[in-house]
Every structure is written in structure tokens, then in C-alpha cells.
Design an enzyme around this catalytic site. Sequence first.
Site, PDB file in Angstrom:
ATOM      1  N   THR A  78       4.799  75.519  45.101  1.00 33.73           N
ATOM      2  CA  THR A  78       4.801  75.941  46.380  1.00 33.73           C
ATOM      3  C   THR A  78       3.920  75.389  47.607  1.00 33.73           C
ATOM      4  O   THR A  78       3.346  74.511  47.098  1.00 33.73           O
ATOM      5  CB  THR A  78       4.425  77.723  46.320  1.00 33.73           C
ATOM      6  N   SER A 102       9.955  80.150  45.490  1.00 33.74           N
ATOM      7  CA  SER A 102       8.273  80.614  45.439  1.00 33.74           C
ATOM      8  C   SER A 102       8.159  81.369  44.358  1.00 33.74           C
ATOM      9  O   SER A 102       6.856  81.465  44.064  1.00 33.74           O
ATOM     10  CB  SER A 102       8.149  81.265  46.879  1.00 33.74           C
ATOM     11  N   PHE A 104       9.889  82.377  40.487  1.00 33.66           N
ATOM     12  CA  PHE A 104      10.743  82.282  39.405  1.00 33.66           C
ATOM     13  C   PHE A 104      10.820  83.385  38.608  1.00 33.66           C
ATOM     14  O   PHE A 104      11.648  83.394  37.477  1.00 33.66           O
ATOM     15  CB  PHE A 104      10.834  80.995  38.485  1.00 33.66           C
ATOM     16  N   HIS A 136      -4.670  86.781  43.177  1.00 35.99           N
ATOM     17  CA  HIS A 136      -4.360  85.633  42.309  1.00 35.99           C
ATOM     18  C   HIS A 136      -5.669  85.217  41.824  1.00 35.99           C
ATOM     19  O   HIS A 136      -6.902  85.278  42.225  1.00 35.99           O
ATOM     20  CB  HIS A 136      -3.586  84.516  42.862  1.00 35.99           C
ATOM     21  N   LYS A 140      -6.230  79.081  41.694  1.00 32.05           N
ATOM     22  CA  LYS A 140      -5.142  79.041  42.453  1.00 32.05           C
ATOM     23  C   LYS A 140      -5.472  77.847  43.709  1.00 32.05           C
ATOM     24  O   LYS A 140      -6.371  78.219  44.296  1.00 32.05           O
ATOM     25  CB  LYS A 140      -4.645  80.222  42.985  1.00 32.05           C
TER      26      LYS A 140
HETATM   27  N1  LIG Z   1       7.557  79.252  41.515  1.00 36.10           N
HETATM   28  C1  LIG Z   1       6.858  79.803  40.806  1.00 36.10           C
HETATM   29  O1  LIG Z   1       7.500  80.884  40.138  1.00 36.10           O
HETATM   30  C2  LIG Z   1       5.604  79.616  40.337  1.00 36.10           C
HETATM   31  C3  LIG Z   1       4.881  80.154  39.253  1.00 36.10           C
HETATM   32  C4  LIG Z   1       3.450  79.788  39.163  1.00 36.10           C
HETATM   33  C5  LIG Z   1       2.889  78.634  39.938  1.00 36.10           C
HETATM   34  N2  LIG Z   1       3.531  78.236  40.860  1.00 36.10           N
HETATM   35  C6  LIG Z   1       3.215  76.910  41.623  1.00 36.10           C
HETATM   36  O2  LIG Z   1       3.362  75.767  40.721  1.00 36.10           O
HETATM   37  C7  LIG Z   1       2.194  74.820  41.189  1.00 36.10           C
HETATM   38  C8  LIG Z   1       1.411  74.677  39.850  1.00 36.10           C
HETATM   39  O3  LIG Z   1       0.976  75.840  39.285  1.00 36.10           O
HETATM   40  P1  LIG Z   1       0.066  75.615  38.068  1.00 36.10           P
HETATM   41  O4  LIG Z   1      -0.466  77.009  37.735  1.00 36.10           O
HETATM   42  O5  LIG Z   1       0.726  75.004  37.016  1.00 36.10           O
HETATM   43  O6  LIG Z   1      -1.021  74.703  38.551  1.00 36.10           O
HETATM   44  P2  LIG Z   1      -2.145  73.931  38.031  1.00 36.10           P
HETATM   45  O7  LIG Z   1      -2.593  74.597  36.511  1.00 36.10           O
HETATM   46  O8  LIG Z   1      -3.230  73.577  38.667  1.00 36.10           O
HETATM   47  O9  LIG Z   1      -1.452  72.494  37.288  1.00 36.10           O
HETATM   48  C9  LIG Z   1      -0.993  71.666  38.368  1.00 36.10           C
HETATM   49  C10 LIG Z   1      -0.882  70.442  37.504  1.00 36.10           C
HETATM   50  O10 LIG Z   1      -0.205  69.318  38.298  1.00 36.10           O
HETATM   51  C11 LIG Z   1      -0.879  68.014  38.148  1.00 36.10           C
HETATM   52  N3  LIG Z   1      -0.442  67.141  39.064  1.00 36.10           N
HETATM   53  C12 LIG Z   1      -1.231  66.973  40.407  1.00 36.10           C
HETATM   54  N4  LIG Z   1      -0.585  65.898  41.127  1.00 36.10           N
HETATM   55  C13 LIG Z   1       0.445  65.596  40.164  1.00 36.10           C
HETATM   56  C14 LIG Z   1       1.313  64.455  40.369  1.00 36.10           C
HETATM   57  N5  LIG Z   1       1.270  63.583  41.542  1.00 36.10           N
HETATM   58  N6  LIG Z   1       2.227  64.320  39.221  1.00 36.10           N
HETATM   59  C15 LIG Z   1       1.955  64.951  38.391  1.00 36.10           C
HETATM   60  N7  LIG Z   1       1.372  66.141  37.918  1.00 36.10           N
HETATM   61  C16 LIG Z   1       0.318  66.201  39.113  1.00 36.10           C
HETATM   62  C17 LIG Z   1      -2.509  68.516  37.872  1.00 36.10           C
HETATM   63  O11 LIG Z   1      -3.058  67.258  37.313  1.00 36.10           O
HETATM   64  P3  LIG Z   1      -4.545  67.367  37.768  1.00 36.10           P
HETATM   65  O12 LIG Z   1      -5.251  68.404  37.087  1.00 36.10           O
HETATM   66  O13 LIG Z   1      -4.943  66.042  36.646  1.00 36.10           O
HETATM   67  O14 LIG Z   1      -4.637  67.130  39.188  1.00 36.10           O
HETATM   68  C18 LIG Z   1      -2.338  69.708  37.129  1.00 36.10           C
HETATM   69  O15 LIG Z   1      -2.366  69.449  35.667  1.00 36.10           O
HETATM   70  C19 LIG Z   1       1.501  75.593  42.036  1.00 36.10           C
HETATM   71  O16 LIG Z   1       1.808  75.350  43.651  1.00 36.10           O
HETATM   72  C20 LIG Z   1       1.863  77.234  42.227  1.00 36.10           C
HETATM   73  O17 LIG Z   1       1.636  77.789  43.205  1.00 36.10           O
HETATM   74  C21 LIG Z   1       5.025  78.483  41.103  1.00 36.10           C
END
Ligand SMILES: NC(=O)c1ccc[n+]([C@@H]2O[C@H](COP(=O)([O-])OP(=O)(O)OC[C@H]3O[C@@H](n4cnc5c(N)ncnc54)[C@H](OP(=O)(O)O)[C@@H]3O)[C@@H](O)[C@H]2O)c1
Length: 243
Positions: A78, A102, A104, A136, A140
Site C-alpha cells: 500500500t 489496499s 486482500f 495496527h 507497520k
Molecule cells: N493488500 C493487503 O491485503 C495487505 C495486507 C498486508 C500488508 N499489506 C501491505 O504490504 C506491505 C508489506 O507488508 P508486510 O507486513 O509483509 O511488511 P514487512 O514485514 O515489513 O515486509 C516487507 C518486506 O519487503 C522487503 N523489501 C523492502 N524493499 C524491497 C525491495 N526493493 N525488493 C524486495 N523486497 C523488499 C523488506 O526487506 P527488508 O526488511 O530487508 O527491508 C521486508 O522483508 C505493506 O505495504 C503493507 O501495508 C497489504
Amino acid sequence: MRKLAIIGYGQMGKLVDELAGDYGFEIVSRIDPQKGTEVCAGDMNGAEIAIEFTEPGAAVNNIRKCLELGIKVVCGTTGWNDKLEEIIKEVTKHKGALVYGSNFSPGMNLFYKIVESAAEIMNHSEDYDVYGYELHHRHKKDSPSGTAKQLAQILLSKLKNKEQVVYECLERKRTDKEIHFASVRGGEIPGEHIIGFDSAFDSIELKHVARNRKGLAAGALQAAWFLLSRQGCYNFRDILGEL
Ligand SMILES: NC(=O)c1ccc[n+]([C@@H]2O[C@H](COP(=O)([O-])OP(=O)(O)OC[C@H]3O[C@@H](n4cnc5c(N)ncnc54)[C@H](OP(=O)(O)O)[C@@H]3O)[C@@H](O)[C@H]2O)c1
């Protein structure tokens, strides 16, 4: 089995990994900065489609690179909505395919519809004023949540007496035409979104509480299966009925 890449190996990426086999996908690539992998032909290992859960600053570039490589993308990240128009043009240019959204979770998408109907009903009553807030986990990275912005936009588009949303702390009186939508971060809360309608006599609250994040990963995998046979850009909300 169809060939899937996971871009971003954080909380969501790991859940997608756990569930992918149940949805007919073989993981051929995990793109994780910690392991030094990136979105490039060498690291994507022939993936047909990618599920992207990273961060707002990384998502747009990752989608672009996938489109250039002819890989379809489901992007759950997002906070990059300001670049959506640009990305839609690139999807068309590359004859690519993208699902974005935003939230799923099927339940949240029902909640969007409930809030839409509630706002339409509230247009017939001048007694009620609207507000929103979301909670949250402390990890986050974005605030407000993409879901909060989506809910606020729904309210704004449906409520005739509202013209603007304010997400920040208000160190002044709120105006009648504003909707105040607040964000709280703490602990390990998977996600709660509350919309309230308040009058001098009573209060009505609509609340969505996510119990865990598995439903979100499952939604992304269902969207990936949907996208395998399609081209173009789809908002998760609009394809939910077909999943
Ligand atoms: N649409 C939906 O239903 C939904 C549901 C949940 C979450 N989200 C969104 O999805 C995103 C991720 O959520 P999350 O909870 O999984 O976050 P998270 O646990 O912080 O994971 C994000 C991951 O992405 C990695 N990353 C950062 N830059 C990158 C790049 N250029 N290429 C590849 N990997 C990269 C990070 O690595 P490092 O730690 O090494 O930086 C981290 O491992 C957020 O924006 C969240 O708001 C959306």
C-alpha cells in the site's frame, strides 16, 4: 503447478510462501534484500507471475521491472496510489497484467460495501456526524493504512456534506466539511478499522477486525490464479466476485 515469485520476504511474503502449494503454485524465486536477490531475469527463475508485498518506496519499481520481464504481478503493498495512473499506462504498454488493492481480505471488501451503503443512508439524516480510526501492530511502516484511506475515500465520495479527510492530529477545531480519520500503532494487532456515526442521542459504529493475516495471503494467491489467464489492470475489489 504454476511458477510464482515472491517479492518481499517479510510477514506477508512468508505467509504467501506457506500457502502457495495449496493454491497450485510452485515458488521459483524469493526476492529478499537480506539475501541480495532483486527483480531481474537472473533471480526470477522463469516465474510467470509475482506476488509483491514490500514497502511503498519499492513497490512501483518492482512492478515496472516485472512488466519489463513479461511477469504478471499481484501487488499488495500500500501507499503508492499517487503512481497508479503511471503504472496503468505501463501495464497497457507492455500488454502486462496487474492486480492491486489496499486489502486482500474478502471480509474487508464486504466491509467497504457496508460502509458505502451506510454512508448513503446517512445522507438522509442530518443528525449524524462521521469519524474513523484504525489500529495496527507496531511494525507497520505506513500510517494511515491503505485500507483507512480507501474507507475514507468511500465516505468522501458518498457523503454529500463532506469535502475533505484529515488524518493528522488536529490541533484546532474540526470543520463541518472534514472527516477525521485517526491511526494508532501498538503491539501485534493484525488490523482493526472502525467507522462511527454519532448524534446527540446515540452512536452507531461499524467495525472490521482481522483475526490474522492468512486471509490476506490467501486473497493474493487467489488473485494470482485469476490473473494467469488475463491481461490488464484490476483492483482487487472489482474481481472479488470472480475469485
Ligand atoms: N493488500 C493487503 O491485503 C495487505 C495486507 C498486508 C500488508 N499489506 C501491505 O504490504 C506491505 C508489506 O507488508 P508486510 O507486513 O509483509 O511488511 P514487512 O514485514 O515489513 O515486509 C516487507 C518486506 O519487503 C522487503 N523489501 C523492502 N524493499 C524491497 C525491495 N526493493 N525488493 C524486495 N523486497 C523488499 C523488506 O526487506 P527488508 O526488511 O530487508 O527491508 C521486508 O522483508 C505493506 O505495504 C503493507 O501495508 C497489504
